[in-house]
Design a protein around this motif. Structure first.
Motif, PDB file in Angstrom:
ATOM      1  N   PRO A 293       0.802  -1.235   0.000  1.00 22.31           N
ATOM      2  CA  PRO A 293       0.000   0.000   0.000  1.00 22.31           C
ATOM      3  C   PRO A 293       0.828   1.275   0.000  1.00 22.31           C
ATOM      4  N   GLU A 294       2.061   1.231   0.541  1.00 20.63           N
ATOM      5  CA  GLU A 294       2.884   2.434   0.613  1.00 20.63           C
ATOM      6  C   GLU A 294       3.803   2.586  -0.589  1.00 20.63           C
ATOM      7  N   ALA A 295       3.966   1.536  -1.385  1.00 24.10           N
ATOM      8  CA  ALA A 295       4.938   1.558  -2.474  1.00 24.10           C
ATOM      9  C   ALA A 295       4.411   2.347  -3.661  1.00 24.10           C
ATOM     10  N   GLY A 296       5.330   2.747  -4.537  1.00 30.89           N
ATOM     11  CA  GLY A 296       4.934   3.369  -5.782  1.00 30.89           C
ATOM     12  C   GLY A 296       4.485   2.322  -6.786  1.00 30.89           C
ATOM     13  N   PHE A 297       3.887   2.761  -7.881  1.00 33.90           N
ATOM     14  CA  PHE A 297       3.439   1.834  -8.908  1.00 33.90           C
ATOM     15  C   PHE A 297       4.629   1.261  -9.670  1.00 33.90           C
ATOM     16  N   ARG A 298       4.481   0.024 -10.093  1.00 35.01           N
ATOM     17  CA  ARG A 298       5.469  -0.617 -10.947  1.00 35.01           C
ATOM     18  C   ARG A 298       4.736  -1.455 -11.986  1.00 35.01           C
ATOM     19  N   LEU A 299       5.414  -1.734 -13.095  1.00 30.58           N
ATOM     20  CA  LEU A 299       4.834  -2.579 -14.127  1.00 30.58           C
ATOM     21  C   LEU A 299       5.193  -4.032 -13.865  1.00 30.58           C
ATOM     22  N   SER A 300       4.211  -4.925 -14.085  1.00 30.43           N
ATOM     23  CA  SER A 300       4.435  -6.357 -13.933  1.00 30.43           C
ATOM     24  C   SER A 300       3.782  -7.095 -15.091  1.00 30.43           C
ATOM     25  N   ARG A 301       4.349  -8.242 -15.415  1.00 35.91           N
ATOM     26  CA  ARG A 301       3.782  -9.122 -16.431  1.00 35.91           C
ATOM     27  C   ARG A 301       2.867 -10.124 -15.733  1.00 35.91           C
ATOM     28  N   LEU A 302       1.604 -10.217 -16.195  1.00 33.56           N
ATOM     29  CA  LEU A 302       0.620 -11.112 -15.587  1.00 33.56           C
ATOM     30  C   LEU A 302       0.294 -12.240 -16.559  1.00 33.56           C
ATOM     31  N   ASP A 303       0.602 -13.474 -16.171  1.00 34.22           N
ATOM     32  CA  ASP A 303       0.273 -14.650 -16.964  1.00 34.22           C
ATOM     33  C   ASP A 303      -1.190 -15.015 -16.713  1.00 34.22           C
ATOM     34  N   LEU A 304      -1.999 -15.037 -17.769  1.00 30.65           N
ATOM     35  CA  LEU A 304      -3.435 -15.249 -17.597  1.00 30.65           C
ATOM     36  C   LEU A 304      -3.774 -16.662 -17.148  1.00 30.65           C
ATOM     37  N   GLU A 305      -2.943 -17.637 -17.466  1.00 33.11           N
ATOM     38  CA  GLU A 305      -3.245 -19.014 -17.085  1.00 33.11           C
ATOM     39  C   GLU A 305      -2.889 -19.297 -15.638  1.00 33.11           C
ATOM     40  N   ARG A 308       0.289 -15.547 -12.220  1.00 31.91           N
ATOM     41  CA  ARG A 308       1.537 -15.104 -11.615  1.00 31.91           C
ATOM     42  C   ARG A 308       1.962 -13.749 -12.164  1.00 31.91           C
ATOM     43  N   LEU A 309       2.505 -12.937 -11.273  1.00 30.09           N
ATOM     44  CA  LEU A 309       3.020 -11.619 -11.632  1.00 30.09           C
ATOM     45  C   LEU A 309       4.540 -11.639 -11.623  1.00 30.09           C
ATOM     46  N   LYS A 310       5.139 -11.065 -12.666  1.00 29.57           N
ATOM     47  CA  LYS A 310       6.588 -10.920 -12.727  1.00 29.57           C
ATOM     48  C   LYS A 310       6.916  -9.451 -12.874  1.00 29.57           C
ATOM     49  N   PRO A 311       7.570  -8.837 -11.867  1.00 32.41           N
ATOM     50  CA  PRO A 311       7.882  -7.403 -11.936  1.00 32.41           C
ATOM     51  C   PRO A 311       8.757  -7.077 -13.146  1.00 32.41           C
ATOM     52  N   LEU A 312       8.452  -5.945 -13.786  1.00 30.85           N
ATOM     53  CA  LEU A 312       9.207  -5.488 -14.944  1.00 30.85           C
ATOM     54  C   LEU A 312       9.986  -4.209 -14.679  1.00 30.85           C
ATOM     55  N   THR A 313       9.442  -3.313 -13.852  1.00 32.34           N
ATOM     56  CA  THR A 313      10.109  -2.039 -13.578  1.00 32.34           C
ATOM     57  C   THR A 313      10.088  -1.755 -12.088  1.00 32.34           C
ATOM     58  N   ASP A 314      10.953  -0.859 -11.692  1.00 32.82           N
ATOM     59  CA  ASP A 314      10.977  -0.356 -10.320  1.00 32.82           C
ATOM     60  C   ASP A 314      11.434   1.094 -10.378  1.00 32.82           C
ATOM     61  N   THR A 325       3.070   3.937 -14.571  1.00 31.34           N
ATOM     62  CA  THR A 325       1.666   3.708 -14.888  1.00 31.34           C
ATOM     63  C   THR A 325       1.448   3.745 -16.399  1.00 31.34           C
ATOM     64  N   ASP A 326       0.199   3.506 -16.812  1.00 31.73           N
ATOM     65  CA  ASP A 326      -0.259   3.657 -18.193  1.00 31.73           C
ATOM     66  C   ASP A 326       0.592   2.870 -19.196  1.00 31.73           C
ATOM     67  N   PRO A 327       0.715   1.544 -19.034  1.00 26.69           N
ATOM     68  CA  PRO A 327       1.511   0.767 -19.984  1.00 26.69           C
ATOM     69  C   PRO A 327       0.892   0.773 -21.378  1.00 26.69           C
ATOM     70  N   ALA A 328       1.752   0.851 -22.403  1.00 26.44           N
ATOM     71  CA  ALA A 328       1.318   0.849 -23.805  1.00 26.44           C
ATOM     72  C   ALA A 328       2.342   0.069 -24.616  1.00 26.44           C
ATOM     73  N   LEU A 352      10.444   0.579 -21.957  1.00 29.61           N
ATOM     74  CA  LEU A 352      11.094  -0.599 -21.393  1.00 29.61           C
ATOM     75  C   LEU A 352      11.370  -1.599 -22.506  1.00 29.61           C
ATOM     76  N   ASP A 353      12.635  -1.988 -22.668  1.00 27.04           N
ATOM     77  CA  ASP A 353      13.022  -3.045 -23.596  1.00 27.04           C
ATOM     78  C   ASP A 353      12.793  -4.377 -22.891  1.00 27.04           C
ATOM     79  N   LEU A 354      11.809  -5.154 -23.352  1.00 28.71           N
ATOM     80  CA  LEU A 354      11.436  -6.382 -22.655  1.00 28.71           C
ATOM     81  C   LEU A 354      12.534  -7.438 -22.719  1.00 28.71           C
ATOM     82  N   ALA A 355      13.323  -7.461 -23.799  1.00 30.88           N
ATOM     83  CA  ALA A 355      14.364  -8.475 -23.921  1.00 30.88           C
ATOM     84  C   ALA A 355      15.519  -8.211 -22.960  1.00 30.88           C
ATOM     85  N   GLY A 356      15.976  -6.975 -22.907  1.00 27.25           N
ATOM     86  CA  GLY A 356      17.131  -6.668 -22.069  1.00 27.25           C
ATOM     87  C   GLY A 356      16.809  -6.037 -20.734  1.00 27.25           C
ATOM     88  N   GLY A 357      15.560  -5.586 -20.559  1.00 27.09           N
ATOM     89  CA  GLY A 357      15.169  -4.958 -19.307  1.00 27.09           C
ATOM     90  C   GLY A 357      15.616  -3.526 -19.160  1.00 27.09           C
TER      91      GLY A 357
END
Length: 697
Positions: A293-305, A308-314, A325-328, A352-357
């Motif tokens: 609740p106190e943290a800032g927003f970060r982007l995560s990858r969500l597997d629909l099946e 599971r969430l995998k953090p992408l940014t901090d 916010t506002d991923p595109a 964010l470059d998804l391959a290299g992070g």
């Protein structure tokens, strides 16, 4: 509103040019030299490009007025101030000039021959072969004229000046309303073919209902009663909609089939309704959410099946409304564009470059951003107030961060959505906000100011007889003062600056505030009697939240140096001292103690200036930095989870109690407490509709 506005078509800028030891990045209002990066105000950059265009000859004052102000009547000092800003940026001395020379009674001469950089790779490495080439005399006017003309757009110059551009003109397309219900239709999402629209409506008694419709058809409800829906996003095959659902059990990421109405949960969340959801591929979502609740927003990858969430940014920041916010996602799925807010009200676009992070910064506006989407040819569409005072317009920008193009007039445009790249849907907000006062114990609020526009961010004078506040009554955000009898008058006349956080001087003669100058915020002073404005200093950092010590000896403020937010004090002789790191805002209490809100160490702290010691007094979850104050032995704040609830934190014991509700309070417009009453900004009426606009350029 179906009308057209003539604005200028985009011009592809040279990425940079060189002046001696300095590189000039004209399209982002920056120069880089031995002392690092210095940001210029747009008008100063336009002057620099005009001088570069005419290097080798003296540019008269009349020419400068004609080109920069389109011939409008300005004072002699207006030109002199812009020249002084250039000299300050380059460290130039008017008595022994090395960059800009004053030719008495004529004008100004650029003493350094400009060199053109051939490519972006050369701009990144000026020592590379062929990085710099002199501009030949017969080509100089054409090359630098393009730069100077393009900066007319970046600086928001008069519309008449656009006609002088050598390129063609762009006619802003008409905006077409899609919804017209009474109330609010929010957060539109367009399908991949641009034919289907999903949005969040708020019928009477319900916080958020997910609807779907064609652009000209009837709306159909998708979510049941008892839940709050937000941030819809179409799947690439248009067979599903992802959205965020909040109910009594908490927050969840959901997927619904518009055909049969089947809904299933695919993941959990804490506050993804504020951050946004986007489809990366048919089986994966990108979600903006908090880790706590106190943290800032970060982007995560969500597997629909698996869910599971995998953090992408901090982002490295904590607090409400801050973070990523506002991923595109890009069309090829290799990058994700997003908005990063590191300081309240100030944001930029990143990739964010998804391959290299790797995370790359794209814009350097430091403006406020209310939404991002992918447009035509992987360009970005951004809702920003970068040149619009208090209002938001839609802008198109390429993925390199150059070639800004304005798509709409000032329309209070937010949350753009576009899948086909040609049609853009957005929410357009029309609202009225006034200043109100309410007793702390009980009783009905009372109106302090009456307007059909928006009054906000009030500050009382030291004697309590006047009220300084910000308002867009005159069409742009300006400083106003209300007298004891309720009469209000405009004090400032800002043209390009955007004022924030007014605070009176101890003698009651001036109001200090932060103003956005170019791509940053600086501190300034407005003389209440004359309206004269003086910029205190123009540093490479941003300065926010100024206030004077009660004895009038020190000016306090927050400095944002990119990697660090700190509380500073400035003495009467101009000397500065850093007091507290990780400080997002501070306020002085009646006893002279400073109370500080921190991000990395969440909570509120008491700072003893004599000893330099910090002691924690209490913690309130997710309090916006603009929605708290200290007075009458307590810290008063708006509840981060329920914005209309006023809380009281006792400075002695740290005990927290709910005081009262403030119906309609706008939490990001500030408040103050005095004589047993709280003064706040209240939204009196609001209507939000979905509009579309075409981008066929």
């Amino acid at each position: 509103m179906n009308q057209t506005v003539r604005i200028t078509a985009a011009v592809e800028l040279p990425p940079a040019f060189v002046l001696g030891a300095w590189r000039v990045f004209a399209d982002r209002n920056e120069i880089e030299g031995p002392a690092g990066v210095v940001r210029l105000e747009p008008m100063a950059m336009r002057l620099l490009c005009l001088l570069a265009e005419n290097a080798g000859r003296t540019v008269t004052r009349a020419e400068i007025v004609e080109r920069l102000w389109d011939g409008r009547a300005v004072t002699h000092d207006a030109v002199t101030r812009q020249v002084a800003k250039l000299r300050e940026a380059f460290g130039d001395d008017a008595r022994e000039p090395q960059v800009v020379k004053t030719v008495p009674k004529i004008g100004f001469l650029l003493l350094v021959e400009p060199q053109r950089i051939r490519s972006e790779a050369a701009a990144a490495d000026p020592s590379s072969p062929g990085a710099e080439t002199p501009v030949q005399p017969d080509r100089r006017r054409r090359v630098w004229g393009v730069v100077a003309a393009a900066l007319t757009v970046a600086a928001g110059a008069a519309v008449v000046a656009y006609a002088r551009r050598p390129s063609g003109e762009f006619v802003a397309p008409a905006q077409h309303p899609v919804t017209a219900e009474v109330g609010r239709e929010l957060q539109p999402a367009l399908s991949a073919n641009g034919a289907w629209l999903a949005y969040v409506g708020q019928p009477a008694g319900e916080p958020g209902v997910l609807y779907v419709r064609t652009l000209r058809g009837e709306a159909r409800r998708l979510t049941p009663p008892g839940v709050e829906a937000s941030r819809p996003a179409w799947s690439p095959d248009m067979a599903r909609l992802a959205f965020v659902q909040k109910d009594a059990r908490g927050c969840a990421v959901m997927v619904v089939s518009p055909l049969d109405g089947a809904i299933r949960q695919v993941g959990a969340c804490r506050a993804a309704d504020l951050g946004g959801v986007a489809w990366l591929d048919p089986d994966t979502l990108v979600v903006s959410d908090r880790a706590s609740p106190e943290a800032g927003f970060r982007l995560s990858r969500l597997d629909l099946e698996t869910g599971r969430l995998k953090p992408l940014t901090d982002s490295g920041v904590a607090g409400p409304y801050l973070g990523d916010t506002d991923p595109a996602p890009s069309a090829d799925g290799e990058r994700v564009f997003f908005v990063r807010t590191s300081t309240p009200g100030v944001a930029d676009v990143y990739a964010l470059d998804l391959a290299g992070g790797k995370v790359r910064r794209i814009t350097r506006d430091n403006a406020s951003i209310h939404g991002l989407t992918r447009g035509r040819d992987d360009r970005l569409v951004i809702a920003s107030n970068r040149q619009s005072g208090a209002s938001y317009s839609l802008w198109s920008l390429n993925a390199r961060g150059s070639d800004w193009r304005r798509l709409t007039e000032d329309a209070r445009a937010e949350y753009p959505s576009s899948s086909d790249g040609e049609t853009i849907a957005f929410q357009r907000r029309d609202w009225q906000m006034g200043l109100w006062s309410a007793p702390l114990d009980a009783g009905e609020p009372q109106r302090l100011t009456a307007t059909s526009r928006r009054d906000r961010t009030a500050a009382p004078s030291p004697d309590g007889r006047r009220l300084a506040f910000l308002s867009d009554r005159s069409g742009s955000l300006q400083l106003w003062v209300a007298e004891a009898d309720g009469r209000a008058h405009q004090v400032s006349d800002f043209r390009t600056e955007m004022p924030r956080e007014p605070a009176w001087s101890p003698d009651g003669r001036s109001v200090y505030l932060s103003v956005r100058t170019g791509s940053q915020f600086d501190l300034g002073r407005v003389d209440v009697a004359t309206g004269a404005f003086q910029l205190l200093a123009h540093t490479p950092a941003s300065e926010r939240y100024p206030f004077w010590s009660r004895d009038g000896a020190r000016l306090y403020f927050i400095r944002d140096e990119g990697s660090r937010l700190s509380l500073y004090e400035r003495a009467a002789d101009g000397r500065e001292r850093r007091l507290v790191d990780d400080a997002v805002r501070a306020i002085e209490a009646e006893d002279g103690a400073l109370y500080v809100q921190r991000l990395a160490a969440p909570g509120f702290w008491r700072f003893d200036r004599a000893s330099g010691k910090l002691s924690k007094i209490g913690e309130l979850a997710a309090v916006d930095p603009r929605s708290w104050t200290v007075a009458e032995g307590a810290l008063w704040a708006l509840d981060g989870s329920r914005a209309d609830q006023l809380l009281r934190l006792d400075l002695a014991s740290g005990a927290v109690e709910a005081v009262r509700s403030l119906p309609g309070v706008y939490p990001r417009a500030g408040l103050f407490v005095r004589d047993g009453r709280v003064v706040f900004s209240r939204v009196e009426s609001e209507n939000v509709d979905v509009y579309t606009v075409a981008d066929r350029a």
